[in-house]
Design an enzyme around this catalytic site. Structure first.
Site, PDB file in Angstrom:
ATOM      1  N   HIS A  90      51.753  40.041  42.008  1.00  0.00           N
ATOM      2  CA  HIS A  90      51.906  39.408  43.319  1.00  0.00           C
ATOM      3  C   HIS A  90      52.353  37.957  43.166  1.00  0.00           C
ATOM      4  O   HIS A  90      51.776  37.219  42.377  1.00  0.00           O
ATOM      5  CB  HIS A  90      50.582  39.436  44.088  1.00  0.00           C
ATOM      6  CG  HIS A  90      50.243  40.794  44.634  1.00  0.00           C
ATOM      7  ND1 HIS A  90      49.251  40.995  45.550  1.00  0.00           N
ATOM      8  CD2 HIS A  90      50.785  42.011  44.393  1.00  0.00           C
ATOM      9  CE1 HIS A  90      49.187  42.279  45.849  1.00  0.00           C
ATOM     10  NE2 HIS A  90      50.103  42.911  45.155  1.00  0.00           N
TER      11      HIS A  90
ATOM     12  N   TYR B 159      43.748  36.615  53.269  1.00  0.00           N
ATOM     13  CA  TYR B 159      42.474  35.917  53.443  1.00  0.00           C
ATOM     14  C   TYR B 159      42.416  35.502  54.915  1.00  0.00           C
ATOM     15  O   TYR B 159      43.191  34.631  55.335  1.00  0.00           O
ATOM     16  CB  TYR B 159      42.397  34.685  52.540  1.00  0.00           C
ATOM     17  CG  TYR B 159      42.202  35.014  51.070  1.00  0.00           C
ATOM     18  CD1 TYR B 159      43.258  35.416  50.268  1.00  0.00           C
ATOM     19  CD2 TYR B 159      40.930  34.910  50.481  1.00  0.00           C
ATOM     20  CE1 TYR B 159      43.066  35.717  48.917  1.00  0.00           C
ATOM     21  CE2 TYR B 159      40.728  35.206  49.141  1.00  0.00           C
ATOM     22  CZ  TYR B 159      41.799  35.604  48.360  1.00  0.00           C
ATOM     23  OH  TYR B 159      41.611  35.895  47.032  1.00  0.00           O
TER      24      TYR B 159
ATOM     25  N   PRO C 188      33.134  35.062  45.004  1.00  0.00           N
ATOM     26  CA  PRO C 188      34.418  35.686  44.658  1.00  0.00           C
ATOM     27  C   PRO C 188      35.628  35.240  45.479  1.00  0.00           C
ATOM     28  O   PRO C 188      36.729  35.717  45.230  1.00  0.00           O
ATOM     29  CB  PRO C 188      34.152  37.185  44.857  1.00  0.00           C
ATOM     30  CG  PRO C 188      32.966  37.267  45.737  1.00  0.00           C
ATOM     31  CD  PRO C 188      32.168  36.025  45.545  1.00  0.00           C
TER      32      PRO C 188
ATOM     33  N   LYS D  33      37.787  34.341  40.624  1.00  0.00           N
ATOM     34  CA  LYS D  33      37.796  33.646  39.342  1.00  0.00           C
ATOM     35  C   LYS D  33      36.836  34.160  38.266  1.00  0.00           C
ATOM     36  O   LYS D  33      37.018  33.866  37.081  1.00  0.00           O
ATOM     37  CB  LYS D  33      37.453  32.152  39.567  1.00  0.00           C
ATOM     38  CG  LYS D  33      38.521  31.388  40.271  1.00  0.00           C
ATOM     39  CD  LYS D  33      39.694  31.125  39.347  1.00  0.00           C
ATOM     40  CE  LYS D  33      40.896  30.666  40.115  1.00  0.00           C
ATOM     41  NZ  LYS D  33      42.125  31.300  39.688  1.00  0.00           N
TER      42      LYS D  33
ATOM     43  N   TYR E 298      44.681  28.883  42.177  1.00  0.00           N
ATOM     44  CA  TYR E 298      44.550  30.330  42.373  1.00  0.00           C
ATOM     45  C   TYR E 298      45.164  31.112  41.217  1.00  0.00           C
ATOM     46  O   TYR E 298      44.554  32.056  40.702  1.00  0.00           O
ATOM     47  CB  TYR E 298      45.194  30.743  43.711  1.00  0.00           C
ATOM     48  CG  TYR E 298      44.785  32.128  44.151  1.00  0.00           C
ATOM     49  CD1 TYR E 298      43.642  32.327  44.917  1.00  0.00           C
ATOM     50  CD2 TYR E 298      45.522  33.243  43.759  1.00  0.00           C
ATOM     51  CE1 TYR E 298      43.245  33.599  45.295  1.00  0.00           C
ATOM     52  CE2 TYR E 298      45.135  34.515  44.137  1.00  0.00           C
ATOM     53  CZ  TYR E 298      44.000  34.688  44.902  1.00  0.00           C
ATOM     54  OH  TYR E 298      43.596  35.952  45.269  1.00  0.00           O
TER      55      TYR E 298
HETATM   56  P1  FAD Z   1      29.246  41.529  33.637  1.00  0.00           P
HETATM   57  O1  FAD Z   1      30.490  42.181  34.122  1.00  0.00           O
HETATM   58  O2  FAD Z   1      28.113  41.387  34.585  1.00  0.00           O
HETATM   59  O3  FAD Z   1      28.781  42.323  32.352  1.00  0.00           O
HETATM   60  C1  FAD Z   1      27.517  42.141  31.764  1.00  0.00           C
HETATM   61  C2  FAD Z   1      27.113  43.434  31.066  1.00  0.00           C
HETATM   62  O4  FAD Z   1      25.870  43.227  30.412  1.00  0.00           O
HETATM   63  C3  FAD Z   1      26.917  44.587  32.028  1.00  0.00           C
HETATM   64  O5  FAD Z   1      27.629  45.718  31.586  1.00  0.00           O
HETATM   65  C4  FAD Z   1      25.413  44.818  32.021  1.00  0.00           C
HETATM   66  O6  FAD Z   1      25.077  46.185  32.238  1.00  0.00           O
HETATM   67  C5  FAD Z   1      25.051  44.337  30.641  1.00  0.00           C
HETATM   68  N1  FAD Z   1      23.655  43.915  30.506  1.00  0.00           N
HETATM   69  C6  FAD Z   1      22.922  43.183  31.360  1.00  0.00           C
HETATM   70  N2  FAD Z   1      21.689  42.998  30.891  1.00  0.00           N
HETATM   71  C7  FAD Z   1      21.638  43.605  29.691  1.00  0.00           C
HETATM   72  C8  FAD Z   1      20.620  43.768  28.717  1.00  0.00           C
HETATM   73  N3  FAD Z   1      19.403  43.237  28.892  1.00  0.00           N
HETATM   74  N4  FAD Z   1      20.903  44.456  27.595  1.00  0.00           N
HETATM   75  C9  FAD Z   1      22.142  44.997  27.407  1.00  0.00           C
HETATM   76  N5  FAD Z   1      23.140  44.887  28.299  1.00  0.00           N
HETATM   77  C10 FAD Z   1      22.892  44.195  29.434  1.00  0.00           C
HETATM   78  N6  FAD Z   1      36.185  37.928  39.407  1.00  0.00           N
HETATM   79  C11 FAD Z   1      37.530  37.705  39.343  1.00  0.00           C
HETATM   80  O7  FAD Z   1      37.981  37.069  38.376  1.00  0.00           O
HETATM   81  N7  FAD Z   1      38.398  38.141  40.302  1.00  0.00           N
HETATM   82  C12 FAD Z   1      37.956  38.850  41.371  1.00  0.00           C
HETATM   83  O8  FAD Z   1      38.779  39.300  42.171  1.00  0.00           O
HETATM   84  C13 FAD Z   1      36.543  39.092  41.491  1.00  0.00           C
HETATM   85  N8  FAD Z   1      36.032  39.799  42.516  1.00  0.00           N
HETATM   86  C14 FAD Z   1      34.703  40.147  42.509  1.00  0.00           C
HETATM   87  C15 FAD Z   1      34.236  40.925  43.554  1.00  0.00           C
HETATM   88  C16 FAD Z   1      32.894  41.286  43.572  1.00  0.00           C
HETATM   89  C17 FAD Z   1      32.392  42.137  44.709  1.00  0.00           C
HETATM   90  C18 FAD Z   1      32.017  40.890  42.528  1.00  0.00           C
HETATM   91  C19 FAD Z   1      30.570  41.296  42.519  1.00  0.00           C
HETATM   92  C20 FAD Z   1      32.475  40.099  41.496  1.00  0.00           C
HETATM   93  C21 FAD Z   1      33.820  39.722  41.481  1.00  0.00           C
HETATM   94  N9  FAD Z   1      34.332  38.936  40.455  1.00  0.00           N
HETATM   95  C22 FAD Z   1      35.672  38.628  40.437  1.00  0.00           C
HETATM   96  C23 FAD Z   1      33.456  38.464  39.391  1.00  0.00           C
HETATM   97  C24 FAD Z   1      33.532  39.341  38.135  1.00  0.00           C
HETATM   98  O9  FAD Z   1      33.303  40.699  38.467  1.00  0.00           O
HETATM   99  C25 FAD Z   1      32.493  38.859  37.106  1.00  0.00           C
HETATM  100  O10 FAD Z   1      32.648  37.483  36.941  1.00  0.00           O
HETATM  101  C26 FAD Z   1      32.651  39.569  35.759  1.00  0.00           C
HETATM  102  O11 FAD Z   1      32.147  40.883  35.843  1.00  0.00           O
HETATM  103  C27 FAD Z   1      31.924  38.825  34.635  1.00  0.00           C
HETATM  104  O12 FAD Z   1      32.001  39.550  33.442  1.00  0.00           O
HETATM  105  P2  FAD Z   1      30.829  39.472  32.370  1.00  0.00           P
HETATM  106  O13 FAD Z   1      31.268  40.359  31.260  1.00  0.00           O
HETATM  107  O14 FAD Z   1      30.507  38.060  32.102  1.00  0.00           O
HETATM  108  O15 FAD Z   1      29.547  40.059  33.108  1.00  0.00           O
HETATM  109  C1  PHB Z   2      39.403  42.174  44.913  1.00  0.00           C
HETATM  110  O1  PHB Z   2      40.488  42.781  45.028  1.00  0.00           O
HETATM  111  O2  PHB Z   2      38.367  42.749  44.541  1.00  0.00           O
HETATM  112  C2  PHB Z   2      39.327  40.727  45.223  1.00  0.00           C
HETATM  113  C3  PHB Z   2      40.488  40.037  45.544  1.00  0.00           C
HETATM  114  C4  PHB Z   2      40.420  38.688  45.849  1.00  0.00           C
HETATM  115  C5  PHB Z   2      39.207  38.041  45.830  1.00  0.00           C
HETATM  116  C6  PHB Z   2      38.043  38.734  45.510  1.00  0.00           C
HETATM  117  C7  PHB Z   2      38.110  40.079  45.200  1.00  0.00           C
HETATM  118  O3  PHB Z   2      39.148  36.721  46.148  1.00  0.00           O
END
Ligand code: FAD
Ligand code: PHB
Length: 391
Positions: free
Chosen positions: A72, A201, A293, A297, A385
């Site tokens: 995009h 948005y 979110p 980021k 962004y």
């Molecule tokens: P996580 O993905 O949370 O992974 C952590 C892992 O550790 C999990 O698999 C969990 O099961 C495991 N774990 C936890 N505790 C333990 C334990 N005690 N022992 C073993 N394993 C464990 N970010 C973006 O960049 N762009 C977006 O568009 C965006 N949209 C989002 C929309 C939503 C609805 C949400 C909720 C989040 C969004 N995010 C977005 C944020 C993004 O999803 C997170 O920042 C990302 O998942 C972080 O990755 P991580 O690996 O640090 O953590």
């Molecule tokens: C998504 O597609 O999940 C999404 C897109 C933009 C955002 C957050 C989540 O700012």
């Protein structure tokens, strides 16, 4: 068991770290609380910055991303009954975002690690990081009914915001900075082609709404709802009706609806733990920081952290130099705070706040008009962004 880097968490941070370390000849074991099926199906982020795409493609895990990801070159801000496009191709030439679901990134990384003989232990429980103040840290955990012990050189805490790694750091060693927002997002995945080519948005007096997508046949939507909202109060008909009121505000634009595949409520918060290291334990991704979110980021920041950690560990293993490891936290936190500000700014710009007497709403409208009419203001939004090259 023994490995060089013990990684807790098979989210994007832990898996990408394991993959990048492997390319530097550094061994790791990943411990994950959930099953492979669960982590591969967890629907979360969707927007990848150019830098994240470059990392995945450049390290050989981007083939499907290049085939299936949607590139995009802009986003729309919708307010006051009009659309305003933030045109990346003009404001930040050569930079774009790619829409590719987080669970697809996770699937690609798991497949690559397993194909390369990498060790990921799923469904582990009672994970306890120990001796983290020493040079010989240990992770104890239960797997297949047996208590096990993993000796390592360092531990990477990639276990998300509710994980055990940050909690293992003694009281007083970390400073936590946090903001709670008085709302949550109701996220919906629907089997319907997107109603627009780019993300929308939408600023509305009834609360924020976002139109996003996953593929030509799958749409992703978010609605601002109350903080402790019960998802059961949002049957499909209510969801579509509310989304229409908030987003069908441009003459002639219609929202397509379709079968809802998933619906979840996510509270919004900002959080940073400083520093991101204690002894032999390094925190990365959501384990160290959370952003609302609205700026898309979190996943991108997680990918940045583990890139920095990989370079630092590679230098240490190559010649014993500790300089980059010592700078790990400060290097990451510079970007973390830029992203904290941008995510907070987008969040306060676009949501309704219950206690607002009208002053906040007028500030939002003024800022939105400014972004829509000034290239300088729009370029600032655009470069944050798509992801700043340097922070
Ligand atoms: P996580 O993905 O949370 O992974 C952590 C892992 O550790 C999990 O698999 C969990 O099961 C495991 N774990 C936890 N505790 C333990 C334990 N005690 N022992 C073993 N394993 C464990 N970010 C973006 O960049 N762009 C977006 O568009 C965006 N949209 C989002 C929309 C939503 C609805 C949400 C909720 C989040 C969004 N995010 C977005 C944020 C993004 O999803 C997170 O920042 C990302 O998942 C972080 O990755 P991580 O690996 O640090 O953590
Ligand atoms: C998504 O597609 O999940 C999404 C897109 C933009 C955002 C957050 C989540 O700012």
């Amino acid at each position: 068991m023994r490995t060089q880097v013990g990684i807790v968490g098979a989210g994007p941070a832990g898996l990408l770290l394991s993959h990048l370390l492997h390319l530097h000849g550094i061994g790791s074991v990943v411990l994950e609380a959930h099953s492979r099926d669960y982590v591969e199906k967890r629907v979360r982020a969707g927007v990848l910055e150019q830098g994240t795409v470059n990392t995945l493609v450049g390290t050989g895990v981007g083939d499907r991303l290049l085939r299936e990801g949607l590139v995009h070159h802009g986003i729309e801000l919708r307010f006051g009954g009009r659309p305003h496009r933030i045109a990346f191709e003009r404001l930040v030439p050569g930079r774009a975002i790619t829409i590719y679901g987080q669970q697809e990134v996770v699937k690609d990384l798991i497949a690559a690690r397993l194909a390369a003989g990498g060790q990921i232990l799923f469904e582990v429980s009672d994970v306890v990081p120990d001796d983290i103040a020493t040079a010989c840290p240990v992770i104890s955990f239960t797997h297949d009914g047996h208590r096990r012990r993993l000796d390592c050189d360092v531990i990477a805490g990639c276990d998300g915001s509710h994980g055990v790694c940050r909690a293992a750091i003694p009281d007083g060693a970390l400073t936590v900075f946090a903001r709670e927002y008085p709302f949550a997002w109701l996220g919906v995945l629907a089997e319907v082609p997107p109603s627009a080519d780019e993300l929308i948005y939408a600023h509305s007096d009834r609360g924020f709404a976002l139109h996003s997508m996953r593929s030509p046949s799958l749409s992703r939507f978010y609605l601002q709802v109350d903080r402790d909202e019960d998802v059961a109060k949002w049957p499909d008909e209510r969801f579509w009706a509310e989304l229409r009121v908030r987003i069908e505000t441009v003459p002639g634009w219609r929202l397509r609806d379709g079968p809802v595949l998933e619906k979840i409520v996510t509270p919004m918060r900002s959080f940073v733990a400083e520093p991101m290291r204690y002894g032999s334990l390094y925190l990365a991704g959501d384990a160290a920081h959370i952003v609302p979110p609205t700026g898309a980021k979190g996943l991108n920041l997680a990918a940045f952290d583990v890139g920095v950690l990989t370079e630092a560990l590679a230098a240490w293993y190559a010649d014993g130099s500790t300089g980059l490891l010592d700078e790990y936290s400060a290097t990451c936190l510079r970007r973390v705070w830029r992203v904290q500000h941008f995510s907070w700014w987008m969040t306060t710009l676009l949501h309704t706040f219950g206690d607002d007497d009208g002053y906040g709403r007028r500030l939002q409208r003024s800022q939105l008009e400014y972004v829509a009419s000034s290239d300088a203001a729009a370029a600032s939004l655009a470069e944050n962004y798509v992801g700043l090259a340097r922070v």
